[in-house]
Design an enzyme around this catalytic site. Structure first.
Site, PDB file in Angstrom:
ATOM      1  N   ASP A   1      48.153  39.975  44.907  1.00 34.41           N
ATOM      2  CA  ASP A   1      47.503  41.046  44.607  1.00 34.41           C
ATOM      3  C   ASP A   1      46.052  40.710  44.343  1.00 34.41           C
ATOM      4  OD1 ASP A   1      49.663  42.808  44.180  1.00 34.41           O
ATOM      5  OD2 ASP A   1      50.080  42.099  42.110  1.00 34.41           O
TER       6      ASP A   1
ATOM      7  N   ASP B  19      51.251  47.949  47.700  1.00 39.95           N
ATOM      8  CA  ASP B  19      51.536  49.102  46.548  1.00 39.95           C
ATOM      9  C   ASP B  19      50.898  50.557  46.792  1.00 39.95           C
ATOM     10  OD1 ASP B  19      52.898  46.660  45.102  1.00 39.95           O
ATOM     11  OD2 ASP B  19      50.768  46.326  44.351  1.00 39.95           O
TER      12      ASP B  19
END
Length: 153
Positions: free
Chosen positions: A108, A127
């Site tokens: 991330d 995401d």
């Protein structure tokens, strides 16, 4: 495929250009690039579970990907928004599955926040694909699905 390629490319950039947990301001005070690893699921759910979660979430992503492929194949041709939504969710699931299998965690790097007052969990392009895809599927379900089912006179 666009989501998978963009996701993997941006994660590679994050891994090669960023230092773990050191924020790089992009738009102050709202957006940083911050490299982080998620060993769990959404919002680091089960991140500290001891390692079994890698295989659980990988298996879940694989099953969901197969389901989404089947759903995409069977979706009515006129259901464009539904198909785009399913494809975005599929691309995001595959992007994060690749991370889990290759690295044992999801990479991330997008950090939305407000100064040091509020921080949203760090996320990635996969995401975003999943979130937008789910929104499109819900919009289709609420507003377009019934119109497709109505008999034409």
């Amino acid at each position: 495929m666009v989501v998978v390629i963009l996701d993997q490319w941006t994660k590679w950039l994050a891994e090669t250009k960023l230092t773990f947990h050191e924020p790089v301001p992009v738009i102050e005070p709202f957006l940083n690039w911050t490299l982080a690893y998620n060993y769990g699921a959404a919002f680091s759910f089960l991140a500290d579970a001891g390692g079994w979660q890698k295989w659980f979430f990988s298996g879940l992503a694989l099953v969901m990907s197969l389901f989404l492929i089947g759903y995409l194949i069977k979706a009515p041709r006129q259901a464009k928004l539904l198909s785009i939504g399913l494809a975005l969710v599929l691309g995001g699931a595959i992007g994060n599955l690749i991370d889990r299998l290759l690295h044992g965690h999801v990479i991330d790097f997008i950090h939305v926040h407000y100064a040091d007052v509020w921080h949203y969990p760090i996320f990635n392009i996969a995401d975003i694909g999943i979130s937008i895809g789910v929104a499109l599927i819900v919009i289709d379900m609420l507003f377009l699905e019934k119109k497709r089912e109505m008999p034409r006179s």
